[in-house]
Enzyme design. Structure first.
Site, PDB file in Angstrom:
ATOM      1  N   THR A 167       0.853  -1.196   0.000  1.00 46.54           N
ATOM      2  CA  THR A 167       0.000   0.000   0.000  1.00 46.54           C
ATOM      3  C   THR A 167       0.886   1.243   0.000  1.00 46.54           C
ATOM      4  O   THR A 167       0.721   2.147  -0.831  1.00 46.54           O
ATOM      5  CB  THR A 167      -0.930   0.000   1.243  1.00 46.54           C
ATOM      6  OG1 THR A 167      -1.760  -1.163   1.184  1.00 46.54           O
ATOM      7  CG2 THR A 167      -1.785   1.252   1.304  1.00 46.54           C
TER       8      THR A 167
ATOM      9  N   ASN B 101      -5.245  -9.454  -8.067  1.00 50.96           N
ATOM     10  CA  ASN B 101      -5.428 -10.195  -6.823  1.00 50.96           C
ATOM     11  C   ASN B 101      -6.778 -10.896  -6.713  1.00 50.96           C
ATOM     12  O   ASN B 101      -6.971 -11.706  -5.815  1.00 50.96           O
ATOM     13  CB  ASN B 101      -5.236  -9.263  -5.622  1.00 50.96           C
ATOM     14  CG  ASN B 101      -6.057  -8.004  -5.733  1.00 50.96           C
ATOM     15  OD1 ASN B 101      -5.968  -7.287  -6.724  1.00 50.96           O
ATOM     16  ND2 ASN B 101      -6.877  -7.736  -4.749  1.00 50.96           N
TER      17      ASN B 101
ATOM     18  N   GLN C 158       1.148  -9.501  -6.209  1.00 51.65           N
ATOM     19  CA  GLN C 158       0.657 -10.878  -6.336  1.00 51.65           C
ATOM     20  C   GLN C 158       1.523 -11.707  -7.283  1.00 51.65           C
ATOM     21  O   GLN C 158       1.350 -12.923  -7.357  1.00 51.65           O
ATOM     22  CB  GLN C 158      -0.801 -10.886  -6.827  1.00 51.65           C
ATOM     23  CG  GLN C 158      -1.790 -10.266  -5.857  1.00 51.65           C
ATOM     24  CD  GLN C 158      -2.102 -11.144  -4.644  1.00 51.65           C
ATOM     25  OE1 GLN C 158      -1.757 -12.322  -4.590  1.00 51.65           O
ATOM     26  NE2 GLN C 158      -2.749 -10.561  -3.651  1.00 51.65           N
TER      27      GLN C 158
ATOM     28  N   SER D 297       5.240  -6.953  -1.525  1.00 51.51           N
ATOM     29  CA  SER D 297       4.971  -7.013  -0.093  1.00 51.51           C
ATOM     30  C   SER D 297       5.416  -8.338   0.506  1.00 51.51           C
ATOM     31  O   SER D 297       5.277  -9.391  -0.111  1.00 51.51           O
ATOM     32  CB  SER D 297       3.463  -6.840   0.098  1.00 51.51           C
ATOM     33  OG  SER D 297       3.143  -6.697   1.450  1.00 51.51           O
TER      34      SER D 297
ATOM     35  N   HIS E  41       4.163 -10.009   3.191  1.00 52.51           N
ATOM     36  CA  HIS E  41       3.192 -10.987   3.707  1.00 52.51           C
ATOM     37  C   HIS E  41       2.485 -11.785   2.614  1.00 52.51           C
ATOM     38  O   HIS E  41       1.708 -12.677   2.899  1.00 52.51           O
ATOM     39  CB  HIS E  41       2.188 -10.316   4.658  1.00 52.51           C
ATOM     40  CG  HIS E  41       1.133  -9.481   4.017  1.00 52.51           C
ATOM     41  ND1 HIS E  41      -0.137  -9.944   3.793  1.00 52.51           N
ATOM     42  CD2 HIS E  41       1.154  -8.206   3.557  1.00 52.51           C
ATOM     43  CE1 HIS E  41      -0.863  -8.978   3.239  1.00 52.51           C
ATOM     44  NE2 HIS E  41      -0.096  -7.920   3.082  1.00 52.51           N
TER      45      HIS E  41
ATOM     46  N   CYS F 120      -9.645  -6.986   1.495  1.00 51.43           N
ATOM     47  CA  CYS F 120      -9.734  -5.588   1.908  1.00 51.43           C
ATOM     48  C   CYS F 120     -11.105  -4.992   1.638  1.00 51.43           C
ATOM     49  O   CYS F 120     -11.528  -4.063   2.295  1.00 51.43           O
ATOM     50  CB  CYS F 120      -8.695  -4.748   1.168  1.00 51.43           C
ATOM     51  SG  CYS F 120      -7.176  -5.613   0.832  1.00 51.43           S
TER      52      CYS F 120
HETATM   53  N1  PMP Z   1      -1.667  -4.616  -4.157  1.00 52.07           N
HETATM   54  C1  PMP Z   1      -2.191  -5.835  -4.326  1.00 52.07           C
HETATM   55  C2  PMP Z   1      -2.369  -6.369  -5.709  1.00 52.07           C
HETATM   56  C3  PMP Z   1      -2.570  -6.597  -3.221  1.00 52.07           C
HETATM   57  O1  PMP Z   1      -3.095  -7.815  -3.397  1.00 52.07           O
HETATM   58  C4  PMP Z   1      -2.387  -6.061  -1.919  1.00 52.07           C
HETATM   59  C5  PMP Z   1      -2.798  -6.845  -0.686  1.00 52.07           C
HETATM   60  N2  PMP Z   1      -4.182  -7.125  -0.643  1.00 52.07           N
HETATM   61  C6  PMP Z   1      -1.835  -4.778  -1.794  1.00 52.07           C
HETATM   62  C7  PMP Z   1      -1.482  -4.089  -2.937  1.00 52.07           C
HETATM   63  C8  PMP Z   1      -1.615  -4.146  -0.456  1.00 52.07           C
HETATM   64  O2  PMP Z   1      -0.511  -4.739   0.152  1.00 52.07           O
HETATM   65  P1  PMP Z   1      -0.147  -4.517   1.691  1.00 52.07           P
HETATM   66  O3  PMP Z   1      -1.132  -5.342   2.456  1.00 52.07           O
HETATM   67  O4  PMP Z   1       1.252  -5.026   1.831  1.00 52.07           O
HETATM   68  O5  PMP Z   1      -0.249  -3.062   1.982  1.00 52.07           O
END
Ligand code: PMP
Length: 400
Positions: free
Chosen positions: A83, A171, A199, A219, A221, A350
């Site tokens: 993010t 995603n 992703q 990212s 996680h 989200c």
């Molecule tokens: N971009 C994509 C394509 C994602 O899948 C996600 C996570 N849902 C994010 C951004 C946000 O990542 P983070 O949780 O590390 O802020």
């Protein structure tokens, strides 16, 4: 509430379990008390523990750069996650172009930004702010398979386009974009190219330098590393105004004391998952295709993304299955499958909790009624064939 031992996690696109490699790498940082200071000092301090922390962090930077094909370790900027990386890249790259045009005396310059309707909210939520700052925005529509045609980007480019941001892998439906071709088109039009590769990393081969992108977000996680840490790849020579200002860490590109333990765990996880892509891609693809075949076998479920080229292998992630189950809303499906012992999701984690249909499925042209009935099953390195077989049985019981 404790989960039964048989519970199966099939929501890897939302987040992933921590892998052993990340756990082992972080262990020395998680010692309580003064013993922790051997590695747990501020990585910007001059004393010995500070230098220990710094060298652990720089070693992590080298390993992440190598895993994703960055040209140099200094091109990797540590952030709190994708993010923040997306926010920094988009606001910062546009702002840097505005600054450059003003310095050249082009006072009337108004920037233009291009993205797509299937991006993550960490990109789309920036659009009102960009417009408020006088930036014009073009949002490209994907086709029915969730792909953004290169021709659509070429048509949208203007001399004042500062930046194009298109995600590597979606995603929700798992569609993969042709990143080298899109980056080429952006460059031919005089714009920079950023990709949200969150992703894609660890699921398909990602070679950032070869792809031609100027900036990329990913990212920890999503690759079995700890939460709250991520990276922004910024190609050498690409100017990007910082989002966070303060102590000037990360060469002034992202202030704030670095999360060294998280960064070290991120590197171990990123290295392990990128090294496994070759072996895991085929294994997951087989599970994905079996799931599509068995979930949609004569019942009411059907694949959400319909690709005219029918090239699922090359143009979709190996680990995401997204189906529509007309007549049963996502929320009902998720809760019933949870009761049956399976974690799955509707759209992206989200945006669940809202009664609006997924913006991704809507942009792909799926009617509201159907889009409200989507189910995403996403897998990873600990998913087994037995998990898939048991999931199909539970799905049939819930749906029929
Ligand atoms: N971009 C994509 C394509 C994602 O899948 C996600 C996570 N849902 C994010 C951004 C946000 O990542 P983070 O949780 O590390 O802020």
């Amino acid at each position: 509430m404790r989960l039964p031992e048989s519970y199966v996690y099939l929501d890897w696109a939302a987040t992933t379990p921590l892998c052993q490699e990340a756990c082992d790498a972080m262990a020395p940082f998680l010692v309580p008390g003064v013993g922790n200071i051997e590695f747990g000092a501020n990585a910007n301090s001059l004393h010995t523990p500070g230098r220990n922390a710094f060298s652990a962090m720089e070693d992590a930077r080298v390993r992440i750069a190598r895993a994703v094909g960055a040209g140099r370790p200094s091109e990797v900027v540590f952030t709190s996650g994708a993010t923040e990386s997306n926010n920094t890249a988009i606001l910062g790259l546009v702002e840097a172009r505005v600054r450059r045009e003003r310095q050249r005396g082009n006072k009337g310059y108004a920037p233009h930004f291009i993205t797509s309707a299937i991006e993550h909210d960490a990109v789309l939520s920036l659009l009102p702010l960009l417009r408020d700052r006088g930036c014009e925005v073009t949002v490209l529509k994907p086709d029915r398979g969730g792909h953004v045609p290169v021709a659509a980007l070429r048509e949208a480019l203007r001399p004042e386009t500062a930046l194009v941001s298109l995600m590597w892998a979606n995603n929700e439906v798992g569609s993969l974009q042709d990143i080298p071709a899109l980056a080429d088109a952006a460059h031919a039009g005089g714009a920079l190219f950023h990709t949200d590769a969150t992703q894609a990393v660890g699921k398909v081969p990602v070679d950032l330098r070869a792809s031609g992108v100027d900036a990329a977000s990913f990212s920890s996680h999503k690759v079995c590393g700890p939460k709250g840490v991520g990276a922004l790849y910024l190609k050498t020579g690409v100017a990007c105004e910082p989002l966070l200002m303060g102590g000037g860490q990360e060469q002034g590109r992202r202030s704030g004391t670095q999360n060294v333990a998280g960064i070290v765990g991120f590197a171990a996880a990123c290295e392990a998952s990128c090294a496994m892509v070759a072996a895991e891609r085929g294994r997951l693809q087989a599970l994905r295709d079996e799931l599509y075949a068995r979930l949609c076998d004569g019942g009411r479920a059907k694949p959400s993304a319909v690709d005219a080229r029918d090239a699922r292998e090359a143009s979709y992630l190996p680990n995401i299955v997204n189906v529509l189950v007309p007549g049963i809303e996502s929320e009902t499906l998720i809760l019933q499958l949870d009761l049956a012992g399976f974690a799955v999701s509707g759209g992206s984690a989200c945006s669940t909790g809202s009664l609006e249909p997924s913006h991704v499925l809507s942009a792909m042209g799926i009617a509201r009624d159907e889009a409200l009935c989507s189910l995403r099953v996403s897998m990873g390195r600990y998913t087994t064939h037995d998990d898939v077989v048991r999931f199909v049985e539970a799905f049939r019981r819930v749906v029929e």
